[in-house]
Design an enzyme around this catalytic site. Sequence first.
Site, mmCIF file in Angstrom:
data_model
loop_
_atom_site.group_PDB
_atom_site.id
_atom_site.type_symbol
_atom_site.label_atom_id
_atom_site.label_comp_id
_atom_site.label_asym_id
_atom_site.label_seq_id
_atom_site.Cartn_x
_atom_site.Cartn_y
_atom_site.Cartn_z
ATOM 1 N N HIS B 50 0.825 -1.207 0.000
ATOM 2 C CA HIS B 50 0.000 0.000 0.000
ATOM 3 C C HIS B 50 0.860 1.258 0.000
ATOM 4 O O HIS B 50 0.566 2.220 -0.691
ATOM 5 C CB HIS B 50 -0.923 -0.019 1.220
ATOM 6 C CG HIS B 50 -1.909 1.088 1.232
ATOM 7 N ND1 HIS B 50 -3.102 1.021 0.564
ATOM 8 C CD2 HIS B 50 -1.864 2.297 1.827
ATOM 9 C CE1 HIS B 50 -3.763 2.148 0.745
ATOM 10 N NE2 HIS B 50 -3.044 2.946 1.510
ATOM 11 N N TYR B 53 4.227 0.724 -3.123
ATOM 12 C CA TYR B 53 3.960 0.451 -4.541
ATOM 13 C C TYR B 53 5.025 -0.489 -5.123
ATOM 14 O O TYR B 53 5.411 -0.353 -6.278
ATOM 15 C CB TYR B 53 3.907 1.757 -5.348
ATOM 16 C CG TYR B 53 2.788 2.674 -4.936
ATOM 17 C CD1 TYR B 53 1.518 2.510 -5.487
ATOM 18 C CD2 TYR B 53 2.986 3.682 -4.013
ATOM 19 C CE1 TYR B 53 0.462 3.338 -5.117
ATOM 20 C CE2 TYR B 53 1.940 4.517 -3.630
ATOM 21 C CZ TYR B 53 0.691 4.348 -4.179
ATOM 22 O OH TYR B 53 -0.333 5.161 -3.809
ATOM 23 N N HIS B 96 -10.441 2.323 -0.233
ATOM 24 C CA HIS B 96 -10.539 1.880 1.148
ATOM 25 C C HIS B 96 -11.330 0.578 1.155
ATOM 26 O O HIS B 96 -12.347 0.432 1.827
ATOM 27 C CB HIS B 96 -11.195 2.951 2.034
ATOM 28 C CG HIS B 96 -10.405 3.208 3.280
ATOM 29 N ND1 HIS B 96 -10.962 3.579 4.464
ATOM 30 C CD2 HIS B 96 -9.083 3.126 3.499
ATOM 31 C CE1 HIS B 96 -10.005 3.724 5.367
ATOM 32 N NE2 HIS B 96 -8.858 3.453 4.814
ATOM 33 N N ASP B 118 -6.087 14.443 1.866
ATOM 34 C CA ASP B 118 -5.017 14.518 0.866
ATOM 35 C C ASP B 118 -5.127 15.806 0.062
ATOM 36 O O ASP B 118 -4.127 16.406 -0.321
ATOM 37 C CB ASP B 118 -5.111 13.322 -0.104
ATOM 38 C CG ASP B 118 -4.462 12.074 0.470
ATOM 39 O OD1 ASP B 118 -3.583 12.215 1.338
ATOM 40 O OD2 ASP B 118 -4.830 10.965 0.055
ATOM 41 N N GLN B 241 -10.233 2.029 11.102
ATOM 42 C CA GLN B 241 -10.235 3.301 11.812
ATOM 43 C C GLN B 241 -11.659 3.813 12.004
ATOM 44 O O GLN B 241 -12.580 3.376 11.339
ATOM 45 C CB GLN B 241 -9.449 4.360 11.033
ATOM 46 C CG GLN B 241 -8.112 3.908 10.518
ATOM 47 C CD GLN B 241 -8.207 3.241 9.165
ATOM 48 O OE1 GLN B 241 -9.180 2.573 8.851
ATOM 49 N NE2 GLN B 241 -7.161 3.387 8.367
ATOM 50 N N ASP B 493 -5.785 7.758 -11.131
ATOM 51 C CA ASP B 493 -6.178 6.363 -11.357
ATOM 52 C C ASP B 493 -6.126 5.570 -10.055
ATOM 53 O O ASP B 493 -5.264 5.783 -9.217
ATOM 54 C CB ASP B 493 -5.282 5.697 -12.410
ATOM 55 C CG ASP B 493 -3.815 5.699 -12.015
ATOM 56 O OD1 ASP B 493 -3.465 6.363 -11.018
ATOM 57 O OD2 ASP B 493 -3.006 5.061 -12.697
ATOM 58 N N GLY B 530 -2.680 9.001 -8.074
ATOM 59 C CA GLY B 530 -3.312 7.695 -8.127
ATOM 60 C C GLY B 530 -3.006 6.860 -6.920
ATOM 61 O O GLY B 530 -2.329 7.284 -5.978
ATOM 62 N N ASN B 531 -3.542 5.663 -6.944
ATOM 63 C CA ASN B 531 -3.433 4.762 -5.819
ATOM 64 C C ASN B 531 -3.541 3.350 -6.377
ATOM 65 O O ASN B 531 -4.226 3.124 -7.367
ATOM 66 C CB ASN B 531 -4.576 5.098 -4.846
ATOM 67 C CG ASN B 531 -4.806 4.037 -3.798
ATOM 68 O OD1 ASN B 531 -5.853 3.393 -3.777
ATOM 69 N ND2 ASN B 531 -3.845 3.823 -2.933
ATOM 70 N N SER B 533 -4.370 -0.621 -5.298
ATOM 71 C CA SER B 533 -4.890 -1.520 -4.278
ATOM 72 C C SER B 533 -4.790 -2.945 -4.810
ATOM 73 O O SER B 533 -5.526 -3.311 -5.727
ATOM 74 C CB SER B 533 -6.337 -1.167 -3.948
ATOM 75 O OG SER B 533 -6.889 -2.158 -3.109
#
Lengths: 221, 729
Positions: B50, B53, B96, B118, B241, B493, B530-531, B533
């Site tokens: 996470h 990367y 998430h 963010d 959380q 993305d 981007g992220n 997952s």
Amino acid sequence: MKTAVVTFPGINRETDMMRALKLVTGKTPVNLWHTETELPRGLDLVVVPGGFSYGDYLRCGAIAARSPIMSAIRAKALEGLKVLGVCNGFQIITEAGLLPGALVRNASLHFVCREVQLRVENNRTFFTNRMKKGAVVSCPVAHGEGNYICDPKTLTALEAEGRVVFRYAAGTNPNGAMNDIAGIVNQAGNVIGMMPHPENMIEPLHGRMDCLPLFESLLAA
Amino acid sequence: MRIPNDLQITPELIAQHGLKPEEYQHFLDLLGREPTITELGIVSAMWNEHCSYKSSKKWLKTLPTAGRRVIQGPGENAGVVDIGDGQAIVFKMESHNHPSFIEPYQGSATGVGGILRDVFTMGARPIAALNALRFGDPSHPRTRHLVSGVVAGVGGYGNSFGVPTLGGEVNFHARYNGNILVNAMAVGLADADRIFYSKAKGVGLPVVYLGAKTGRDGIHGATMASAEFDDKAEEKRPTVQVGDPFTEKCLLEACLELMASGAVIAIQDMGAAGLTCSAVEMGAKGDLGIDLDLDRVPCREERMTAYEMMLSESQERMLMVLKPEKEKEAEAIFRKWGLDFAIVGETTDTLRFIIRHEGETKADLPIKQLGDEAPEYDRPWVEPKKQPTLMARDVPAPRDMKAALLQMMASPNMCSRRWVWEQYDTLIQSNSAQVPGGDAGVVRIKGKKAIAVSSDVTPRYVEADPFEGGKQAVAECWRNLTAVGAEPLAVTDNLNFGNPEKPEIMGQLVFAIKGIGEACRALDFPVVSGNVSLYNETNGQAILPTPTIGGVGLLRDLSTMATIAFKKSGQKVIEIGGPGGHLGQSIYLAAVLGREEGAPPPVDLAREKTAGNLIRSLIKSAQVTAVHDISDGGLAAAVAEMALAGRLGAKLEKLDHAQFFGEDQARYVVTARNARAVLAAAKKARVPARIVGEVTATPSLKMGRMTLSLKDLRQAHEGWFPAYMAKEL
């Protein structure tokens, strides 16, 4: 005309309300912080706007209702200062004892944001004097706890005294409120609370301008 | 019991921290000694998928990230693009997924909170939010509960924070049964010359902790997000959380006020891996060491250990490096908003990350190797197998066109999402020009200027062909922004995939990224944030590959904005971009015939660009009165939605089922007062166009012998979601 908008931590529709007031009065409203203990001189109207004061923790409006600024507003309201509470503002002034009844969880148990129809039931108030009695306008709502309730005696009195200012019309009651009540006025006529957001339907961008006359009513009041 | 810092590090402990033996060996070599438990926790947080990367970096680097409007590409809290007049748009999408499956309300709420943070960390006020949600099959016993919880959580956070939710997606598919997706996007507005970054500058400066207090919630959240699920996922509930949108709203106002005061040198929100990740990021980027004194960290629980504090993912917290002379002013602003303010450390020139607590050094690590020099993998991958193209003649036409259209429009993946978006405040801030239900959300910036936003991906296409599916996600997003009249600017993305250690899954990721890259290059639509997952698998079953694309476009003059609603009877309905015919992987095939097969529609990016440019010029010159892109459900769905939105009917030319339901790309439906002028403009632009019908005052859709009343259509289209959620289906 001199207006003010109150900000508590967690309030989030204060800029929408200030924009609406400026549009009709031509003057930027005073922004009051919740810790202030006195209102500015020469004020014609205080608006308690929408949002989630104190995160709706404990009970919607309960914490804000006990803030220093609300003591000042309550005192001036008893002397006749005009007060308008919208959405969380309605919850706050009700919690503060300026209006009877309470706003509880929507019957659907969901937050709801949509356009509803409002019928003007009383056009003799400072917020409806530009409207015809019985006129129906479009207005958005955005709340999770707008279900108006009160004891039977209060309800009878509200109806008998014409103190229901706005009623959801055409089957659009979004929250299960008693008698489709969307907004009420106090006995003296200087304090109005309503769940819908007229400040979000006043310019071409909003699709309709149905609620502009409500704000224009302030000028005549 | 408090875990001692010098706990013996066993192979079990290493495995529990998600570190592979070779990764742990690499760590030992770096350190030259056995780590403390706090150090092991820190490295596991920094080197998990996470945060690092590590599986995707090699491929992410191939994406186009530059452009004439790009102020900041990937690598910061969010991407930044210039929109002229000294203004910038700051945006990002983040997943998430794992937390939302375990605890749907808090999981999705904190997903929204994280992405909002963010954006405002960079100095932008959030002006729009979107969310892309994927759930399991509607008949799966858990699906209803997850939909209900996630939608309430997204709304609960965004509504209270005070940002309008202007777009998103909801899909259902059995492949998400054990692993739903919650991708949240936030878009903010900032002054182009007042963007704030995470890179720390200057030695001996105070490192300041702001916001909410630290608790034991979310410990190891990022590590959880980097592992597969099994049947014991429920046991991970304590790693989720808990969100507090009220504190976040106060944090937003306090941060923006503080930024305006000129006190901020560097700022980083505490998201995944909390204090660890934010401190390492600030130091590593600035080539500085960071010394933290945990005795000064505001805690909401007693006797927290260094390990717990460093790994807590308590929400609504920020870390900043401030100008020392502005400390008092900064503290006053935070006190006014009722938030914590504590100096918890300082920057150093040692390039070490040092954690002190209760008179002891709990960790002493090289900061660069933790952060920007974390391990990177070139994982093996295999090229995904291509599906044969399904010919239209091999797909039976419906016996009853009306029944088929109704069935499709009422199907879970095609029906109205009103039940969902009415739980989101779409109007707050008074600037919403288009709320969900159209092609893109539109929010006014100032005067006539507006921003359009859309989030898109068609996972069944990506599953069938990751490369074409990746292209299609970008193209559809670009098309949706175009369809309201906006100039597409850039994308974020959110790549959701299964376990990258499996070569087939890695192949999906590689080819989807290749497709996204090709489309972004061709359409001049750079990726600015981007992220990723990964490990979205339960008991070895991966999700459909889902690279969600969130795009932003600029509308210079709101008065020219197009909407999907039919405007006036008598106006011609024109199909732009050529007739349909591709039924492979279509909604018609799945919803009416119960088949999922074939190659997805191919995306010709050159045609996409010409058709889009034509549409934008037609909108700008006010030659079209309504515009809708053609995507899921083909021309049939587009026309049906336009009729429902405008409360006007249409009489259509007789079309066969492939023309009616085909999902061929690069196409739009428009209406016009002067159809001949539109056809002429299309001809000049070399884009195929034809009249397929006319808007009628009669409230029904007519085609050949079919007459479908809008009332029946609306009931089918609007009815499914509320009925399903009320357990009537």
